[in-house]
Design an enzyme around this catalytic site. Sequence first.
Site, PDB file in Angstrom:
ATOM      1  N   TYR A  94       0.715  -1.101   0.044  1.00 56.30           N
ATOM      2  CA  TYR A  94       0.018   0.006   0.058  1.00 56.30           C
ATOM      3  C   TYR A  94       0.942   1.300  -0.160  1.00 56.30           C
ATOM      4  O   TYR A  94       0.462   2.134  -0.505  1.00 56.30           O
ATOM      5  CB  TYR A  94      -0.881   0.087   1.164  1.00 56.30           C
ATOM      6  CG  TYR A  94      -2.001  -1.175   1.143  1.00 56.30           C
ATOM      7  CD1 TYR A  94      -2.941  -1.005   0.390  1.00 56.30           C
ATOM      8  CD2 TYR A  94      -1.593  -2.342   1.867  1.00 56.30           C
ATOM      9  CE1 TYR A  94      -3.968  -2.182   0.486  1.00 56.30           C
ATOM     10  CE2 TYR A  94      -2.501  -3.424   1.894  1.00 56.30           C
ATOM     11  CZ  TYR A  94      -3.635  -3.335   1.260  1.00 56.30           C
ATOM     12  OH  TYR A  94      -4.380  -4.414   1.035  1.00 56.30           O
ATOM     13  N   ASN A 117     -12.259  -1.357  -5.087  1.00 55.43           N
ATOM     14  CA  ASN A 117     -11.945  -1.407  -6.530  1.00 55.43           C
ATOM     15  C   ASN A 117     -13.259  -2.330  -6.994  1.00 55.43           C
ATOM     16  O   ASN A 117     -13.340  -3.474  -6.586  1.00 55.43           O
ATOM     17  CB  ASN A 117     -10.899  -2.341  -6.580  1.00 55.43           C
ATOM     18  CG  ASN A 117     -10.251  -2.696  -8.253  1.00 55.43           C
ATOM     19  OD1 ASN A 117     -10.942  -2.138  -9.185  1.00 55.43           O
ATOM     20  ND2 ASN A 117      -9.496  -3.769  -8.282  1.00 55.43           N
ATOM     21  N   CYS A 125      -6.044  -5.665  -7.801  1.00 53.05           N
ATOM     22  CA  CYS A 125      -6.116  -5.309  -6.486  1.00 53.05           C
ATOM     23  C   CYS A 125      -5.260  -6.349  -5.674  1.00 53.05           C
ATOM     24  O   CYS A 125      -5.103  -6.187  -4.353  1.00 53.05           O
ATOM     25  CB  CYS A 125      -7.039  -4.779  -5.869  1.00 53.05           C
ATOM     26  SG  CYS A 125      -8.691  -5.784  -5.951  1.00 53.05           S
ATOM     27  N   HIS A 126      -5.449  -7.630  -5.802  1.00 53.88           N
ATOM     28  CA  HIS A 126      -4.923  -8.730  -5.285  1.00 53.88           C
ATOM     29  C   HIS A 126      -3.365  -8.675  -5.179  1.00 53.88           C
ATOM     30  O   HIS A 126      -2.944  -9.521  -4.151  1.00 53.88           O
ATOM     31  CB  HIS A 126      -5.169 -10.021  -5.831  1.00 53.88           C
ATOM     32  CG  HIS A 126      -4.785 -10.422  -7.284  1.00 53.88           C
ATOM     33  ND1 HIS A 126      -5.617  -9.926  -8.151  1.00 53.88           N
ATOM     34  CD2 HIS A 126      -3.965 -11.020  -7.844  1.00 53.88           C
ATOM     35  CE1 HIS A 126      -4.884 -10.005  -9.445  1.00 53.88           C
ATOM     36  NE2 HIS A 126      -4.137 -10.711  -9.230  1.00 53.88           N
ATOM     37  N   GLU A 152      -0.402 -16.744 -10.353  1.00 54.74           N
ATOM     38  CA  GLU A 152       0.746 -15.820 -11.040  1.00 54.74           C
ATOM     39  C   GLU A 152       1.995 -16.014 -10.853  1.00 54.74           C
ATOM     40  O   GLU A 152       2.931 -15.313 -11.185  1.00 54.74           O
ATOM     41  CB  GLU A 152       0.213 -14.181 -10.704  1.00 54.74           C
ATOM     42  CG  GLU A 152      -1.033 -13.911 -11.211  1.00 54.74           C
ATOM     43  CD  GLU A 152      -1.434 -12.306 -10.774  1.00 54.74           C
ATOM     44  OE1 GLU A 152      -0.608 -11.692 -10.517  1.00 54.74           O
ATOM     45  OE2 GLU A 152      -2.490 -12.118 -11.348  1.00 54.74           O
TER      46      GLU A 152
END
Length: 164
Positions: A94, A117, A125-126, A152
């Site tokens: 953040y 979001n 946002c993850h 990912e």
Amino acid sequence: MNVQYLDTPIGTLRLLSSGTELTGIEFDGQYSGGDVTYCEQTDSVLTACAGQLADYFAQRRRHFDLPLRAQGTPFQHAVWRALAEIPYGELRSYRDIAQTIGNPAAVRAVGAANGRNPIPIVVPCHRVIGSNGSLTGFAGGLATKTYLLQLEGSLGGSLPAPGL
């Protein structure tokens, strides 16, 4: 507003569009109500979104190419633009996002904007974690966030079984 449901390894997602732009992705069990009337019909935006999400979950897609329209404040839009720039497989804190948007003192406000979001996964946002490296809140739940980050390659370990 048009709506289409998509079965994924993280549950059924509800995809929302204006007919010309993607306006939302909602996680199973968190579908919004409100004053908006949804028509359970697909359109070209929803079809494209469903196909791109299917490719993402099959690990054939790393970037999304969709017309987006998210409702939010100018500050939220600045945060969401910064989120969209986080590369696949990478993480940001953040604090990193606050610095990226030129407001390093706005760490908590960045967290709030991140949590609002309306187009998760596509606007990733993850990929945002705590400054200490901890996984923090996520609208889809921490198990879903963990799954997406493992998909990912951002986190070690193997993918959990589909259907969290």
